[in-house]
Design a protein around this motif. Structure first.
Motif, PDB file in Angstrom:
ATOM      1  N   PHE A   1       0.833  -1.212   0.000  1.00 39.77           N
ATOM      2  CA  PHE A   1       0.000   0.000   0.000  1.00 39.77           C
ATOM      3  C   PHE A   1       0.863   1.255   0.000  1.00 39.77           C
ATOM      4  N   TYR A   2       1.796   1.325   0.953  1.00 37.05           N
ATOM      5  CA  TYR A   2       2.613   2.541   1.065  1.00 37.05           C
ATOM      6  C   TYR A   2       3.505   2.745  -0.142  1.00 37.05           C
TER       7      TYR A   2
ATOM      8  N   ALA B   1      -5.360   0.836  -2.859  1.00 41.40           N
ATOM      9  CA  ALA B   1      -6.601   0.676  -2.087  1.00 41.40           C
ATOM     10  C   ALA B   1      -7.016  -0.790  -2.040  1.00 41.40           C
TER      11      ALA B   1
ATOM     12  N   MET C   1      -5.194  -2.573   0.626  1.00 40.25           N
ATOM     13  CA  MET C   1      -5.701  -2.292   1.969  1.00 40.25           C
ATOM     14  C   MET C   1      -6.992  -3.074   2.238  1.00 40.25           C
TER      15      MET C   1
ATOM     16  N   TYR D   1     -12.582  14.226  -7.336  1.00 37.42           N
ATOM     17  CA  TYR D   1     -11.223  14.732  -7.154  1.00 37.42           C
ATOM     18  C   TYR D   1     -10.912  14.921  -5.667  1.00 37.42           C
TER      19      TYR D   1
ATOM     20  N   ILE E   1      -9.648  11.573  -4.476  1.00 39.53           N
ATOM     21  CA  ILE E   1      -8.264  11.311  -4.888  1.00 39.53           C
ATOM     22  C   ILE E   1      -7.280  12.118  -4.069  1.00 39.53           C
TER      23      ILE E   1
ATOM     24  N   PHE F   1      -6.975  10.789  -0.696  1.00 42.55           N
ATOM     25  CA  PHE F   1      -6.204   9.540  -0.698  1.00 42.55           C
ATOM     26  C   PHE F   1      -4.706   9.819  -0.576  1.00 42.55           C
ATOM     27  N   TYR F   2      -4.200  10.692  -1.450  1.00 42.64           N
ATOM     28  CA  TYR F   2      -2.758  10.956  -1.442  1.00 42.64           C
ATOM     29  C   TYR F   2      -2.302  11.632  -0.161  1.00 42.64           C
TER      30      TYR F   2
ATOM     31  N   ALA G   1      -2.328   9.009   2.653  1.00 44.29           N
ATOM     32  CA  ALA G   1      -1.252   8.028   2.490  1.00 44.29           C
ATOM     33  C   ALA G   1       0.092   8.662   2.849  1.00 44.29           C
TER      34      ALA G   1
ATOM     35  N   ALA H   1      -7.549   6.156   3.780  1.00 47.30           N
ATOM     36  CA  ALA H   1      -7.165   6.439   2.391  1.00 47.30           C
ATOM     37  C   ALA H   1      -7.821   5.442   1.434  1.00 47.30           C
ATOM     38  N   ALA H   2      -7.781   4.167   1.808  1.00 42.75           N
ATOM     39  CA  ALA H   2      -8.367   3.140   0.943  1.00 42.75           C
ATOM     40  C   ALA H   2      -9.875   3.356   0.793  1.00 42.75           C
TER      41      ALA H   2
ATOM     42  N   MET I   1     -10.589   5.860  -1.825  1.00 44.21           N
ATOM     43  CA  MET I   1     -10.432   5.343  -3.181  1.00 44.21           C
ATOM     44  C   MET I   1     -11.634   4.489  -3.578  1.00 44.21           C
ATOM     45  N   ASN I   2     -12.194   3.744  -2.631  1.00 43.99           N
ATOM     46  CA  ASN I   2     -13.421   3.000  -2.925  1.00 43.99           C
ATOM     47  C   ASN I   2     -14.551   3.961  -3.290  1.00 43.99           C
TER      48      ASN I   2
ATOM     49  N   PHE J   1     -14.126   6.901  -4.577  1.00 43.22           N
ATOM     50  CA  PHE J   1     -13.802   7.414  -5.910  1.00 43.22           C
ATOM     51  C   PHE J   1     -14.369   6.497  -6.983  1.00 43.22           C
ATOM     52  N   GLU J   2     -14.206   5.199  -6.799  1.00 39.94           N
ATOM     53  CA  GLU J   2     -14.668   4.255  -7.833  1.00 39.94           C
ATOM     54  C   GLU J   2     -16.185   4.321  -8.006  1.00 39.94           C
TER      55      GLU J   2
ATOM     56  N   GLU K   1     -16.692   7.401 -10.132  1.00 43.91           N
ATOM     57  CA  GLU K   1     -16.230   7.148 -11.499  1.00 43.91           C
ATOM     58  C   GLU K   1     -17.306   6.370 -12.267  1.00 43.91           C
TER      59      GLU K   1
ATOM     60  N   MET L   1     -13.017  16.007 -13.802  1.00 42.42           N
ATOM     61  CA  MET L   1     -12.331  16.478 -12.589  1.00 42.42           C
ATOM     62  C   MET L   1     -11.426  17.670 -12.843  1.00 42.42           C
TER      63      MET L   1
ATOM     64  N   VAL M   1      -9.150  20.632  -9.996  1.00 43.11           N
ATOM     65  CA  VAL M   1      -7.826  20.281  -9.485  1.00 43.11           C
ATOM     66  C   VAL M   1      -7.182  21.457  -8.753  1.00 43.11           C
TER      67      VAL M   1
END
Lengths: 226, 226
Positions: free
Chosen positions: A35-36, A59, A62, B29, B32, B35-36, B39, B58-59, B62-63, B65-66, B69, B83, B87
């Motif tokens: 993950f990292y 993700a 995780m 966005y 995302i 997430f970064y 992390a 974080a994970a 991302m879930n 986000f999906e 999407e 997106m 930004v």
């Protein structure tokens, strides 16, 4: 005598074998460190699509971690305690294979994870179904790897230099993975006992490593690294 | 006249309002960038438990986000194109609220995300159920925030200095979030039109911001920052 790619192990390890918890634990720490690594390497991506592909892979790792954490806590085992013995070896693998380019990180995500997954999937063949299902579940490839394949194939088709470098890189990933796997096994008796019971005898272990090398070569070929 | 915390908006925005896609895109966005950030900030954690709590958060982003999407692609819209306009504003928010300590990153994860979630949840009240469900789904708090609450409460109970600093930090997060929200709205006509339709009139907008400030104060109190 070559490997027999159709050979596989048959269930012979009870689900309460103490090595099972160690197997879950090493997989769990593998997921965290992946993950990292993926989250960090995503920064190397020249494109938003690339950043996102790695973030999704991260993700997914995780989510797999959480499956293993639950499996361990169902056995009354704290995931942090269980992972502790594996931190050094897995960190050492990542430190020794720290990608310096976006392409290297792509190849590592695909090839490096593939080597580990092959090994654990082989072991899963010797586990009772309820344990094997957890192992296979957390090793399931995500469809995000398609992005990696396209990215690397296009790059190496366009540059002989990139191709040569990445072929060496792939070989190094295989070497380091095997070195660290041996290091893990040397330290963890119950896990080693599980692997030996799983494989049965020395011939089977050799066949298993042959199959892993073949799968590695196939993955390299998929990436255009042949 | 104070806010009426029980007030909420009623559905008045058709699911094909063009602002809906912009709403999904800004949320996407947001996921995302969260997430970064999470992390990266996980590295600040003094403990493995802390690292992991942020990694799980974080994970979860991302879930989410999906989900967004998929919702956009169901409408024939490419998430990357959609997106792009957001930004700059979201990156500016994160750049201007870059935590310098582990405690600051904890408070930001809890309080900063909470401010954004309040706003979007209010807007969801004005959306058709099928759209509102997606918005609420991706804003759902994860149980990992319990870790954050414990961590911050314990720290500020032990140190008056940490408490004072984090109270200022919380105020800054609120200010920056509002600044960037205004910046987003100033640039995106359809989203702005959606927000205005959602809230109805100026009095309702004022009431909405009052409710957001109250929720902010409640979250600060939960963290012991009162």
């Amino acid at each position: 005598m070559g490997a027999n790619p159709s050979a596989s192990l048959t269930p012979s390890i009870a689900s309460d074998h103490p090595g099972v918890a160690e197997l879950f634990a090493v997989l769990a720490y593998g997921e965290i460190s992946a993950f990292y690594r993926l989250a960090e390497e995503a920064q190397l991506s020249p494109s938003m699509k690339g950043k996102l592909a790695l973030a999704k892979m991260a993700a997914a790792e995780m989510n797999h971690f959480e499956t293993l954490e639950t499996a361990l806590s169902d056995r009354g085992i704290d995931v942090f305690d269980a992972m502790a013995p594996f931190v050094r070896a897995l960190d050492a693998y990542h430190d020794s294979t720290n990608p310096s380019t976006w392409l290297e990180s792509m190849v590592k995500a695909y090839v490096g994870d593939g080597i580990a997954a092959d090994f654990y999937r082989e072991i899963a063949g010797a586990l009772e179904p309820e344990v094997a299902d957890i192992v296979r579940d957390v090793l399931a490839e995500t469809d995000h790897s398609e992005f990696v394949v396209d990215e690397v194939r296009n790059a190496v088709a366009a540059s002989r230099q990139d191709k040569d470098r990445l072929m060496l890189w792939g070989r190094r990933l295989l070497g380091e993975a095997i070195t660290q796997a041996q290091f893990v096994l040397a330290q963890r008796e119950e896990l080693t006992e599980l692997v030996i019971t799983a494989t049965g005898d020395l011939n089977n272990i050799i066949a298993l490593f042959d199959r892993m090398q073949e799968s590695h070569a196939e993955r390299m070929a998929v990436l255009g690294l042949i």
